[in-house]
Scaffold this motif. Structure first.
Motif, PDB file in Angstrom:
ATOM      1  N   ARG A 114       1.130  -1.722  -0.003  1.00 22.88           N
ATOM      2  CA  ARG A 114       0.091  -0.140   0.154  1.00 22.88           C
ATOM      3  C   ARG A 114       1.095   1.032  -0.211  1.00 22.88           C
ATOM      4  O   ARG A 114       2.439   1.048   0.216  1.00 22.88           O
ATOM      5  CB  ARG A 114      -0.962  -0.151   0.905  1.00 22.88           C
ATOM      6  N   THR A 115       0.329   2.227  -0.401  1.00 15.28           N
ATOM      7  CA  THR A 115       0.809   3.550   0.040  1.00 15.28           C
ATOM      8  C   THR A 115       0.414   4.476   0.430  1.00 15.28           C
ATOM      9  O   THR A 115      -0.727   5.247   0.214  1.00 15.28           O
ATOM     10  CB  THR A 115       1.005   4.154  -2.250  1.00 15.28           C
ATOM     11  N   ILE A 116       0.863   5.166   1.255  1.00 20.58           N
ATOM     12  CA  ILE A 116       0.282   5.813   2.170  1.00 20.58           C
ATOM     13  C   ILE A 116       0.488   6.912   2.343  1.00 20.58           C
ATOM     14  O   ILE A 116       1.748   7.654   1.857  1.00 20.58           O
ATOM     15  CB  ILE A 116       0.452   6.113   3.751  1.00 20.58           C
TER      16      ILE A 116
ATOM     17  N   ASN B  24      -2.573   0.873  -4.178  1.00 19.97           N
ATOM     18  CA  ASN B  24      -3.095   1.141  -3.318  1.00 19.97           C
ATOM     19  C   ASN B  24      -3.107   1.832  -2.601  1.00 19.97           C
ATOM     20  O   ASN B  24      -2.487   1.974  -1.667  1.00 19.97           O
ATOM     21  CB  ASN B  24      -2.496  -0.922  -2.112  1.00 19.97           C
TER      22      ASN B  24
ATOM     23  N   GLU C 166      -3.049   5.415   0.117  1.00 15.31           N
ATOM     24  CA  GLU C 166      -4.878   5.419   1.182  1.00 15.31           C
ATOM     25  C   GLU C 166      -3.883   7.065   1.445  1.00 15.31           C
ATOM     26  O   GLU C 166      -2.923   7.298   1.941  1.00 15.31           O
ATOM     27  CB  GLU C 166      -3.819   4.858   2.328  1.00 15.31           C
TER      28      GLU C 166
ATOM     29  N   ILE D   1      -3.796  10.754   2.914  1.00 15.87           N
ATOM     30  CA  ILE D   1      -4.036  11.374   4.519  1.00 15.87           C
ATOM     31  C   ILE D   1      -4.237  12.946   3.752  1.00 15.87           C
ATOM     32  O   ILE D   1      -3.210  13.484   3.770  1.00 15.87           O
ATOM     33  CB  ILE D   1      -2.965  11.161   4.922  1.00 15.87           C
TER      34      ILE D   1
ATOM     35  N   ARG E 151      -3.897   9.660  12.415  1.00 13.73           N
ATOM     36  CA  ARG E 151      -4.545   9.254  11.336  1.00 13.73           C
ATOM     37  C   ARG E 151      -3.621   7.631  11.489  1.00 13.73           C
ATOM     38  O   ARG E 151      -3.513   6.864  10.602  1.00 13.73           O
ATOM     39  CB  ARG E 151      -3.968   9.337   9.944  1.00 13.73           C
TER      40      ARG E 151
ATOM     41  N   LEU F  46      -4.345   3.603  10.631  1.00 13.63           N
ATOM     42  CA  LEU F  46      -4.197   3.137   9.493  1.00 13.63           C
ATOM     43  C   LEU F  46      -3.112   1.578  10.106  1.00 13.63           C
ATOM     44  O   LEU F  46      -2.618   0.742   8.894  1.00 13.63           O
ATOM     45  CB  LEU F  46      -3.364   4.064   8.417  1.00 13.63           C
TER      46      LEU F  46
END
Length: 360
Positions: free
Chosen positions: A36-38, A57, A59, A61, A81, A85
């Protein structure tokens, strides 16, 4: 693609400059992503650049845009936050945006789970040539700018010059001030290049932009490698214009009345003007600096920065400077274009008197 190494031993990393890099981000960031890529970004960048970020993917913020986001409240919200996650220490978060997002996301990465990795994808000229490289992260407080933070190096920096195409002209000019800074510190030939090509850079010339970014990043990487934590004084030269500039920002409440790069531009001109007024540098060099900044639409003195505060008021802001030691604030002054140096013998009273004379 241009790759510039930042040599810091086991904290070394590359800065990659690639036109269209956002579209290749999934490939270039693959070593740092775990399914995933926050992405930490702001509302403006989310609208213009996040759709161009080709990563798996995502995510997002999304934080408010503007300098006010570099605050305790937004830092706490971001950390909460990230924890919601369920981030792991081995993950990397991605800072997509300008200096505010890079500083805030980098600081959060430094403290969440006692330190996790992060990647910088700067989208403003200022962040591309300066704040994304070197590992300084921080927030602002009521006492002043960047007074709470940490040194925390990114794992990788990806610079896509095409991101500048959507940047407002005022933001682009503000970032250009940091480009000029590298010439004024120790590269007079590069300052000459800026005088010749600065207008083309701001008009959209792709080659000029890439040359300016690569030259600036190379200069900063060299200085950071020599003095990562400002212990020898070499890295302090990167603060040319910043002690004056931070005082101007504080006076305007860290608001859009005066952008950071605009404050740095005025601060550099003031540093050269003070140096000339005290016989430290030729008056012609100070005039040359002011003339170039003025030609680029940047502030070059107190009046053009919209500041009418008393010298003592501005000096009081400087008294909170994080570099203060032994009761004195070191100033980055100049012996000429390309000859900046650290001077610890100047008093705030000297600066206040100079600024009052400038108001007159």
């Amino acid at each position: 693609m241009i790759r510039i190494p930042v040599a810091l031993g086991d904290r070394s990393y590359d800065v990659a400059i690639a036109a269209g890099g956002l579209a290749r981000a999934g490939e270039l960031l693959a070593p740092y992503l775990r399914g995933r890529t926050i992405v930490v970004t702001d509302s403006d960048v989310a609208a213009t650049q996040l759709p161009r970020l080709a990563c798996p993917n995502i995510e997002p913020i999304i934080l408010p845009a503007g300098e006010a986001t570099k605050s305790w409240a937004q830092l706490a919200a971001l950390c909460d936050r990230l924890l919601a996650l369920e981030v792991e220490r081995g993950e990397h978060i991605v800072a997509l945006g300008g200096g505010v997002i890079g500083d805030l996301a980098g600081f959060a990465a430094a403290i969440v789970k006692r330190g996790m990795g992060f990647v910088q994808i700067p989208t403003t000229l200022l962040a591309q040539v300066d704040s994304s490289v070197g590992g300084k992260t921080a927030i602002n407080t009521g006492a002043g700018k960047n007074l709470v933070g940490a040194f925390h190096q990114p794992a990788f920096v990806l610079i896509d010059p095409l991101a500048l195409d959507t940047l407002p002209a005022r933001q682009l000019a503000a970032g250009y001030a940091e480009v000029v800074k590298y010439g004024l510190i120790d590269d007079p030939a590069f300052f000459g290049w800026c005088e010749a090509h600065g207008a083309a850079l701001m008009a959209g010339d792709a080659d000029a932009r890439i040359h300016a970014i690569a030259t600036s990043v190379s200069a900063k990487a060299r200085i950071v490698a020599e003095d990562e934590r400002e212990t020898s004084g070499r890295r302090a030269l990167l603060n040319l214009g910043h002690t004056f500039g931070h005082a101007l920002e504080a006076e305007t409440g860290f608001s859009d009345r005066l952008l950071h790069g605009e404050a740095v531009a005025a601060g550099m001109a003031l540093a050269f003007a003070f140096s000339a007024s005290t016989g430290r540098c030729p008056g012609a060099d100070a005039a040359r600096v002011a003339a170039h900044l003025r030609a680029c639409g940047l502030p070059f003195d107190l009046a053009s920065a919209g500041i009418d505060a008393a010298g003592a008021t501005l000096a009081a802001h400087m008294a909170h400077d994080k570099k203060k030691a032994g009761g004195r604030v070191p100033f980055i002054l100049a012996r000429g274009v390309g000859a900046a140096y650290v001077d610890s013998d100047v008093t705030l009273a000297d600066i206040a008197a100079f600024l009052d004379a400038g108001r007159g």
